[in-house]
Design a protein around this motif. Structure first.
Motif, short mmCIF file in Angstrom:
data_model
loop_
_atom_site.label_atom_id
_atom_site.label_comp_id
_atom_site.label_asym_id
_atom_site.label_seq_id
_atom_site.Cartn_x
_atom_site.Cartn_y
_atom_site.Cartn_z
N GLY A 20 0.79 -1.22 0.00
CA GLY A 20 0.00 0.00 0.00
C GLY A 20 0.82 1.27 0.00
O GLY A 20 0.27 2.36 0.01
N SER A 21 2.16 1.15 0.02
CA SER A 21 3.03 2.31 0.08
C SER A 21 3.98 2.31 -1.12
O SER A 21 4.09 1.33 -1.84
CB SER A 21 3.82 2.32 1.39
OG SER A 21 2.95 2.26 2.50
N ARG A 22 4.68 3.42 -1.31
CA ARG A 22 5.59 3.56 -2.45
C ARG A 22 6.95 4.09 -2.00
O ARG A 22 7.07 4.73 -0.95
CB ARG A 22 5.00 4.51 -3.49
CG ARG A 22 3.64 4.11 -4.05
CD ARG A 22 3.69 2.82 -4.86
NE ARG A 22 4.54 2.96 -6.04
CZ ARG A 22 4.14 3.45 -7.21
NH1 ARG A 22 2.88 3.87 -7.36
NH2 ARG A 22 4.97 3.52 -8.24
N ILE A 23 7.95 3.86 -2.82
CA ILE A 23 9.31 4.33 -2.55
C ILE A 23 9.40 5.83 -2.88
O ILE A 23 8.91 6.27 -3.92
CB ILE A 23 10.32 3.54 -3.38
CG1 ILE A 23 10.38 2.08 -2.88
CG2 ILE A 23 11.72 4.17 -3.30
CD1 ILE A 23 11.27 1.18 -3.73
N THR A 24 10.03 6.59 -1.98
CA THR A 24 10.26 8.03 -2.22
C THR A 24 11.73 8.33 -2.48
O THR A 24 12.05 9.40 -3.00
CB THR A 24 9.79 8.86 -1.03
OG1 THR A 24 10.51 8.44 0.15
CG2 THR A 24 8.30 8.68 -0.78
N GLU A 25 12.60 7.42 -2.07
CA GLU A 25 14.04 7.64 -2.28
C GLU A 25 14.74 6.29 -2.21
O GLU A 25 14.37 5.42 -1.42
CB GLU A 25 14.59 8.58 -1.21
CG GLU A 25 16.02 9.04 -1.47
CD GLU A 25 16.50 10.07 -0.47
OE1 GLU A 25 17.21 11.01 -0.87
OE2 GLU A 25 16.17 9.93 0.73
N ILE A 26 15.79 6.12 -3.03
CA ILE A 26 16.55 4.88 -3.02
C ILE A 26 18.02 5.19 -3.23
O ILE A 26 18.38 6.09 -4.00
CB ILE A 26 16.05 3.88 -4.10
CG1 ILE A 26 16.81 2.55 -4.02
CG2 ILE A 26 16.13 4.49 -5.49
CD1 ILE A 26 16.19 1.44 -4.84
N ALA A 27 18.87 4.49 -2.49
CA ALA A 27 20.32 4.58 -2.65
C ALA A 27 20.88 3.17 -2.76
O ALA A 27 20.47 2.28 -2.00
CB ALA A 27 20.95 5.32 -1.48
N ILE A 28 21.79 2.97 -3.71
CA ILE A 28 22.41 1.66 -3.94
C ILE A 28 23.92 1.85 -4.01
O ILE A 28 24.42 2.66 -4.80
CB ILE A 28 21.90 1.02 -5.25
CG1 ILE A 28 20.37 0.90 -5.23
CG2 ILE A 28 22.54 -0.35 -5.46
CD1 ILE A 28 19.79 0.44 -6.56
N ILE A 29 24.63 1.11 -3.21
CA ILE A 29 26.10 1.16 -3.20
C ILE A 29 26.61 -0.22 -3.61
O ILE A 29 26.30 -1.23 -2.96
CB ILE A 29 26.63 1.56 -1.81
CG1 ILE A 29 26.16 2.97 -1.46
CG2 ILE A 29 28.15 1.45 -1.76
CD1 ILE A 29 26.51 3.40 -0.05
N ILE A 30 27.39 -0.27 -4.68
CA ILE A 30 27.95 -1.53 -5.16
C ILE A 30 29.31 -1.75 -4.49
O ILE A 30 30.19 -0.87 -4.53
CB ILE A 30 28.11 -1.53 -6.69
CG1 ILE A 30 26.78 -1.20 -7.37
CG2 ILE A 30 28.63 -2.88 -7.17
CD1 ILE A 30 25.63 -2.12 -6.99
N HIS A 31 29.46 -2.92 -3.88
CA HIS A 31 30.63 -3.24 -3.06
C HIS A 31 31.15 -4.61 -3.49
O HIS A 31 30.36 -5.53 -3.75
CB HIS A 31 30.21 -3.26 -1.58
CG HIS A 31 31.32 -3.10 -0.60
ND1 HIS A 31 32.30 -4.04 -0.41
CD2 HIS A 31 31.59 -2.10 0.29
CE1 HIS A 31 33.12 -3.64 0.54
NE2 HIS A 31 32.71 -2.45 0.98
#
Length: 465
Positions: A20-31
């Protein structure tokens, strides 16, 4: 051999569940296990209003996301960053459920191996005061800036991940990211040891929250298998996500058989009233059989709703069941149906049948009503059900006294002659209700050889299986 790479992810959302909710911000760090290779961060237009409580937590406003890309526009970029990499997050199932749901909504099929830094930290650095990201970073001297923003939390999680890799001398992380690692599927706050000690036997299990309060009681033929089923699947409802997040401990009680487990589950739910138990709560008796005496001296029987703290002659699961019971009593004791009401009235209200012609003799009529009441309260069957126990040295025993569940327990197999008094002394008392009696009567009907009436001496050797 290709080196394992990790996608360390943090998201901010409009609410607590992916459905019922949505993403407002996303961060992805490749390691790559040694250093950061790539970093990605973006606001996302959720296409819905950001609640005030979420703004207060994250600082993200509707104005900030109004010009940001919608998830569909960045879905391919996110998929490319995640594909083929281990998905890492603090409380991984939360972030994973949102990303999986959003990618699926855009038509991208994606799954990944998961690594939860909450669980990893518990294993590699046990005994810390708290494993929430903020308090964990404080305990481990990790700088945490922009708390509750995707970029800041992802940066802190990446530092935590690097430290865990450094401290992991026993290969804990490699074991955890295997597809078969059981504890990766467990709720984030549940110690794996609690799950590992669950037996593959019938019984009742209890889930506890952070305050050690029971929040769910369940029964199972196989406790371990049933508990595991709570943690599988991809349901994204708020109820399920909150439920899993609230589980901090598990305990259990092994029962001799499924019927004992069913009755114990019902009794415990009635006593503890756990937050997440809903199904059995509806089986509380809602109707009852009542008796009243009118101003003219005639006694009446009635079916009506059972009020809080109100007692009836006999509880009923439904109005229909009560009407049937009243009809049978009328027929059995030749009670004039004009004195049987199908809707209860307030106690003390004076009743009189509208048709005053040919009323029965009052004394004879009242005796019939009294006899019907005695039948309901004093002449119901009393019997025992003897069945398998928790070991080969005992048998379970359920005692029904005058039509009501009296109690249950276990009897030592060395005692071969068991009479009514011995049975009643061997059981633990429980309150009865119509649902429990329905379970018992249904079982007794289908397992007559395990039913023993009080006028008989019970020979345990006759029921050994």
């Amino acid at each position: 051999m290709k080196k394992t790479e990790y996608a360390i992810v943090d998201i901010e959302t409009t609410g607590g569940n992916a459905n019922g909710s949505r993403i407002t911000e996303i961060a992805i760090i490749i390691h790559d296990g040694e250093e950061v290779l790539e970093r990605y961060e973006t606001l996302v237009n959720p296409q819905k209003n950001i609640p005030m409580a979420i703004f207060a937590l994250t600082g993200i406003t509707n104005e900030m996301v109004s010009t940001a890309p919608i998830f569909d526009d960045v879905a391919n970029d996110i998929y490319d960053l995640l594909h083929g990499r281990v998905f890492v997050a603090h409380n991984v199932n939360f972030d994973y459920s949102f990303v999986h749901h959003e990618l699926a909504r855009t038509g991208l099929k994606w799954t990944a191996r998961k690594l939860c830094t909450v669980r990893a930290a518990r294993k590699i650095k046990p005994g810390l005061p708290s494993y929430s990201l903020g308090k964990l970073c404080h305990s481990l001297d990790i700088d945490l800036e922009n708390r509750h923003r995707a970029g800041g939390d992802a940066d802190a999680t990446a530092i935590l991940f690097s430290k865990l890799m450094e401290w992991d001398t026993d290969g804990v992380l490699n074991l955890m990211i295997k597809n078969t690692a059981q504890d990766q599927r467990l709720p984030p706050n549940l110690p794996p040891a609690d799950f590992d000690k669950l037996p593959a036997k019938p019984g009742v299990y209890y889930f506890y929250n952070q305050d050690n309060k029971v929040i769910y009681v369940g029964k199972a033929i196989n406790i371990q298998k049933r508990v595991a089923s709570h943690f599988t699947g991809n349901s994204t409802t708020a109820q399920r996500q909150n439920f899993l997040k609230d589980i901090y401990n598990i305990s259990f009680e092994v029962c001799g058989n499924e019927l004992i487990a069913l009755l114990l589950e019902c009794a415990e739910i009635k006593q503890l009233w756990p937050q997440y138990n809903r199904a059995l709560k509806k089986y509380e008796a809602k109707y009852g059989i009542f008796t009243y005496e009118a101003r003219n001296g005639y006694k009446y029987l009635a079916v009506g709703k059972l009020g809080k703290f109100q007692h009836s002659i006999k509880d009923c699961n439904s109005q229909f069941e009560g009407i049937n019971m009243l009809s049978k009593l009328s027929s059995m004791f030749s009670i004039d149906m004009r004195f049987c009401y199908f809707a209860a009235v307030n106690e003390g209200e004076h009743l009189a049948p509208k048709n005053q012609e040919a009323l029965p003799d009052m004394e004879s009529h009242n005796e019939k009503v009294d006899a019907a009441i005695i039948h309901l309260t004093q002449e119901q069957p009393s019997f025992a059900i003897i069945d398998s126990g928790r070991s080969n040295n005992e048998r379970s025993c359920i005692w029904v006294d005058n039509g009501s569940f009296y109690g249950m327990g276990y009897i030592n197999i060395d005692e071969t002659d068991i009479d009514e008094d011995t049975v009643k002394e061997s059981v633990t008392r429980y309150n009865s209700n119509p649902y429990m009696m329905q379970l018992i009567y249904n079982y007794a009907k289908n397992n007559s050889r395990k039913v023993y009436f009080k006028q008989n001496i019970i020979q345990l050797e006759d029921v050994m299986v």
